[in-house]
Design a protein around this motif. Structure first.
Motif, short mmCIF file in Angstrom:
data_model
loop_
_atom_site.label_atom_id
_atom_site.label_comp_id
_atom_site.label_asym_id
_atom_site.label_seq_id
_atom_site.Cartn_x
_atom_site.Cartn_y
_atom_site.Cartn_z
N LYS A 240 -13.88 19.06 -12.29
CA LYS A 240 -15.41 19.67 -12.12
C LYS A 240 -15.51 20.03 -10.41
CE LYS A 240 -17.79 16.12 -14.05
NZ LYS A 240 -18.55 14.98 -14.10
N LEU A 241 -14.83 19.53 -9.64
CA LEU A 241 -15.05 19.78 -8.24
C LEU A 241 -14.39 21.10 -7.99
CD1 LEU A 241 -16.20 18.30 -5.93
CD2 LEU A 241 -14.04 17.34 -5.55
N ASP A 242 -13.14 21.45 -8.53
CA ASP A 242 -12.50 22.57 -8.68
C ASP A 242 -13.24 24.01 -9.24
OD1 ASP A 242 -9.85 24.08 -7.91
OD2 ASP A 242 -9.96 24.54 -10.16
N SER A 267 -0.77 20.50 -23.04
CA SER A 267 -0.98 19.65 -21.88
C SER A 267 -2.53 19.22 -21.90
CB SER A 267 -0.59 20.44 -20.54
OG SER A 267 -1.41 19.82 -19.39
N LYS A 268 -2.73 18.05 -21.92
CA LYS A 268 -3.84 17.16 -21.97
C LYS A 268 -4.67 17.55 -20.48
CE LYS A 268 -6.82 13.82 -23.87
NZ LYS A 268 -7.54 13.65 -22.64
N THR A 269 -3.96 17.56 -19.58
CA THR A 269 -4.49 17.83 -18.13
C THR A 269 -5.27 19.26 -18.34
OG1 THR A 269 -2.53 16.69 -17.20
CG2 THR A 269 -4.25 17.61 -15.74
N VAL A 272 -8.26 19.34 -20.34
CA VAL A 272 -9.38 18.82 -19.89
C VAL A 272 -9.99 19.81 -18.78
CG1 VAL A 272 -10.19 16.95 -17.98
CG2 VAL A 272 -8.99 16.33 -19.86
N TYR A 273 -8.90 20.43 -17.88
CA TYR A 273 -9.59 21.46 -16.87
C TYR A 273 -10.24 22.44 -17.49
CZ TYR A 273 -8.76 24.46 -12.91
OH TYR A 273 -8.85 25.47 -12.04
#
Lengths: 341, 96
Positions: A240-242, A267-269, A272-273
């Motif tokens: 979110k910050l990114d 990739s889960k990461t 989410v991103y």
């Protein structure tokens, strides 16, 4: 009152420092967070810690001041000044801090500028070169503000036919495309190599501009989240910050109105991103999630598979996954790359 | 003379000023952040310009975070930053 540096490798020091921080609301002490600390200073009064602050790379961390010594912010200013001067002696003039939104004002007062803020935290920077210097030195396009400009952020570890497909699509659908290559060096391929291969692999696309992402793009791997509660989703917070940073500080001044992402089946990461970017960026920046390219055999192309193939010495497989420029580099350097595993 | 090497001097404590000098591609650029900018901004920039001139510096990016420093403090901190950048041990007494 005296200030001194402490060695956190000494257990007694670590324990005192640790309990002081816990008393002051800082709770995250993951080993990878504390291991990244370069220098730690404490301020003592009558044998008690009254304030502390640390430097980890170019990030100021673990800053806490006892309420009784707040003194209208004077102590805070002293702590930050000390850390900035020590960082300068280490040759670090461009500093970041991740903090709770309620401390944005305190850091702004000592010259930090807000880069992004979300509900649970914020990131600020100070010193030189800053984000304005970064934007100034990026290549510009004629009549930038009347053009359709897209962006892709990639680690490209290494640059595959999948990346190429994404860039080509963006190149066709827009006047210009900025490709930001993640600068963080935590991958098998070093930044210089990744950057060179992205450039080489997109050279024929005249409206594509390849630039380094510096500290401003997807450094979420190292975004500290030590001030968050344990039950909060760190990955989501960082994404979110990114996304906020990209939207307000990068996309807006460069007139970027589209961001291209690859769909993420594995990739889960990254999933989410992508999800957070899709929530934060529109309507100012349209998000286009592009289905992953499949190779001749119908397999989805990922850089992960290329890295695994390098480990296995499987050059014939790599050939099906990467452009010629990347293939030539891998072939020439396969020994060196394998040694890095 | 040109400032090439980044250097920092001073603090952001009350009555002090913090300078960060770095290379500039466009002459002297001064970025001043001060709570008294409206009242004393001109004066502070004058002190900065005079001090740079005394060291014959024609190209530098100056970032100043002022916390109500007096002129003598501004000058002293800037001189320190200049010396650190140029790797000088002693002030240029003749020009001060």
């Amino acid at each position: 009152m005296e200030v001194r540096e402490i060695d956190l490798h000494v257990k007694r020091n670590f324990d005192r420092w640790h309990s002081f921080l816990i008393e002051h609301g800082i709770s995250g002490f993951a080993p990878q967070e504390t291991a990244a600390i370069d220098r730690t200073f404490i301020w003592n009064e009558a044998g008690q810690i009254i304030a502390t602050g640390s430097i980890a790379g170019n990030i100021l961390k673990y800053i806490a001041i006892d309420d009784a010594y707040q003194n209208g912010g004077a102590m805070f200013n002293q702590v930050v000044s000390k850390l900035m001067n020590e960082a300068a002696q280490l040759g670090r003039f461009h500093l970041f801090v991740f903090t709770k939104p309620k401390y944005i004002k305190s850091f702004s007062y000592v010259g930090f500028h807000l880069l992004a803020e979300v509900e649970d935290g914020a990131v600020l920077e100070t010193g030189t070169p800053d984000i304005n210097d970064y934007l100034d030195q990026l290549p510009k396009i004629n009549d930038q503000h009347d053009k359709k400009i897209a962006a892709i952020v990639m680690n490209a570890n290494p640059f595959t036919l999948g990346h190429r497909y994404l860039v080509e699509k963006a190149s066709r659908e827009n006047d210009s495309v900025y490709v930001f290559v993640v600068s963080q060096d935590v991958s098998l391929f070093k930044f210089d190599e990744r950057f060179k291969l992205v450039k080489a692999g997109t050279e024929d696309l005249k409206n594509v501009i390849v630039v380094p992402g510096k500290e401003y793009m997807v450094s979420y791997a190292t975004f500290p989240a030590y001030f968050l509660k344990d039950d909060q989703n760190v990955g989501r917070f960082q994404a979110k910050l990114d996304a906020e940073l990209f939207k307000n500080k990068i996309a807006a001044p460069l007139n970027i109105t589209r961001r291209y992402l690859g769909s993420e089946p594995y990739s889960k990461t990254t999933d989410v991103y992508n999800d957070e970017l899709s929530k934060v960026l529109p309507p100012e920046v349209e998000v286009r999630i592009i289905e992953r390219k499949k190779n001749v055999g119908g397999k989805i192309i990922t850089a992960t598979q290329v890295r695994e193939a390098i480990q296995r010495d499987d050059l014939s497989m790599i050939k099906n996954f990467v452009p010629e420029t990347t293939f030539d580099f891998i072939k020439e350097n396969i020994g060196l790359l394998k040694d890095r595993f | 003379m040109k400032i090439e090497k980044t250097a920092l001097a001073g603090t952001v404590e009350s009555s002090d000023i913090q300078f960060t000098l770095s290379a500039s591609d466009n002459g002297i650029q001064i970025d001043l952040d001060s709570p008294v900018k409206d009242l004393y901004g001109k004066q502070i920039i004058q002190v900065i310009e005079d001090t740079l001139k005394a060291y014959n510096i024609e190209s530098v990016k100056v970032k100043a975070i002022d916390k109500g420093a007096l002129d003598c403090v501004i000058k002293a901190r800037l001189v320190t930053a200049i010396q650190r950048s140029l790797g000088m041990d002693e002030p240029n007494w003749e020009v001060l």
